[in-house]
Design an enzyme around this catalytic site. Structure first.
Site, PDB file in Angstrom:
ATOM      1  N   ASP A   1     -34.316 -39.488 -19.166  1.00  0.00           N
ATOM      2  CA  ASP A   1     -35.047 -38.269 -18.806  1.00  0.00           C
ATOM      3  C   ASP A   1     -35.370 -38.387 -17.320  1.00  0.00           C
ATOM      4  O   ASP A   1     -35.209 -39.449 -16.720  1.00  0.00           O
ATOM      5  CB  ASP A   1     -36.341 -38.169 -19.635  1.00  0.00           C
ATOM      6  CG  ASP A   1     -37.204 -36.955 -19.241  1.00  0.00           C
ATOM      7  OD1 ASP A   1     -36.659 -35.843 -19.150  1.00  0.00           O
ATOM      8  OD2 ASP A   1     -38.417 -37.118 -19.020  1.00  0.00           O
TER       9      ASP A   1
ATOM     10  N   HIS B   1     -41.339 -32.972 -21.962  1.00  0.00           N
ATOM     11  CA  HIS B   1     -42.692 -33.294 -21.516  1.00  0.00           C
ATOM     12  C   HIS B   1     -43.763 -32.548 -22.312  1.00  0.00           C
ATOM     13  O   HIS B   1     -44.925 -32.929 -22.288  1.00  0.00           O
ATOM     14  CB  HIS B   1     -42.875 -32.912 -20.039  1.00  0.00           C
ATOM     15  CG  HIS B   1     -42.392 -33.946 -19.065  1.00  0.00           C
ATOM     16  ND1 HIS B   1     -41.063 -34.156 -18.814  1.00  0.00           N
ATOM     17  CD2 HIS B   1     -43.079 -34.818 -18.289  1.00  0.00           C
ATOM     18  CE1 HIS B   1     -40.947 -35.118 -17.904  1.00  0.00           C
ATOM     19  NE2 HIS B   1     -42.153 -35.531 -17.572  1.00  0.00           N
TER      20      HIS B   1
END
Ligand code: DGL
Length: 293
Positions: free
Chosen positions: A12, A203
């Protein structure tokens, strides 16, 4: 097929992918993982698709060089801009993104067929979710909204309380205003508000409480982590069934601490501190290796 003996690589732009890693570890507790957070270049969500694709290929290269047997793109922005390029460059291993599984989970949850998607500017602007949802269900109605500030808030650990809720309200109220709800029609009726909200950024799940607090009752929140983990677990199970004989025992040293090797491109201290919010457990800065891509 996923080689039984190789770790699964997960990347990520930062710590967001830890929401996916957490689900993967729950689904595959015996597996080894290598997690890479490209913290030096976070955020990806406001960068051009070309830059995100270039960064993603570099992240994948670092993980493939460490012998992974499967790549999980635990970032919606990277999945939106780079999945095709990653799949053609690394055709020898399964490459799994988060958008298709998230879209499938949203359609499974929605009764009305009106789905809302929130994500970064890159994910929403590029229309990746809209395309994935329409491919699976041509009659679906999609409302989407970029929520760029959520990434910074998650990285800052401001995940609930009045500030998080105020920001959530600012982004979500226009979607769930009920302005076009017909008299008496339930949410998500043919002309009503969406009945499902996809957290289209890895997130965002840490902000779920603040998001829930400002949503109308009855809206289902969908987060792709569990669906991605289910896809990877299915691949892994198929691979184990196909492997003859099954795997090599994993050395004891690699079984320790949940079998994760931690990599980041900047800021071990910060990565360790912020990851606690995502993992629900503390990580030590000296467990994180800083690499250059
Ligand atoms: N976690 C990433 C995603 O799922 C984006 C965060 C960022 O903007 O870097 O899209």
């Amino acid at each position: 097929l996923i080689d039984d003996r190789s770790p699964i690589g997960v990347f990520d732009s930062g710590v967001g992918g830890l929401t996916v890693l957490r689900a993967l570890r729950a689904a595959l507790p015996e597996r080894r993982f290598i997690y890479l957070g490209d913290t030096a270049r976070l955020p990806y969500g406001t960068k051009s698709p070309e830059s995100v694709a270039r960064y993603s290929l570099q992240c994948a290269e670092a993980l493939v060089a460490r012998g992974i047997g499967c790549l999980v793109v635990a970032c919606n922005t990277a999945s939106a801009s780079a999945l095709g390029a990653l799949r053609s460059r690394y055709a020898q291993i399964p490459v799994i993104g988060v958008i298709e599984p998230g879209a499938a989970a949203a359609l499974a949850a929605s009764r009305s067929g009106h789905v809302a998607v929130i994500g970064t500017e890159g994910t929403i602007g590029g229309g990746a979710y809209q395309r994935a949802l329409l491919r699976l269900e041509p009659k679906v109605r999609v409302t989407s909204q970029a929520c760029s500030l959520f990434v910074a808030m998650a990285e800052e650990g401001w995940v609930d309380g009045p500030i998080a809720e105020a920001v959530a309200r600012r982004y979500l109220d226009p979607i769930f205003s009920a302005a076009d709800t017909l008299d008496g029609a339930p949410y998500g009726g043919p002309y009503g508000d969406p009945d499902t909200l996809v957290l289209g950024c890895t997130h965002f799940p840490v902000l779920a409480r603040a998001i829930r607090a400002v949503l109308p009752a009855g809206v289902t929140i969908v987060d792709s982590a569990a669906s991605v983990a289910a896809v990877v677990a299915r691949e892994a199970a198929m691979s184990s069934a196909a492997a003859t004989p099954i795997g090599v025992a994993v050395p004891g040293s690699l079984r320790a601490r949940g079998h994760v090797q931690w990599l980041a491109t900047d800021g071990a201290q910060r990565f360790a501190r912020v990851s606690a919010v995502f993992l629900g457990a503390a990580l030590h800065a000296d467990e994180i290796e800083i690499i250059d891509l």
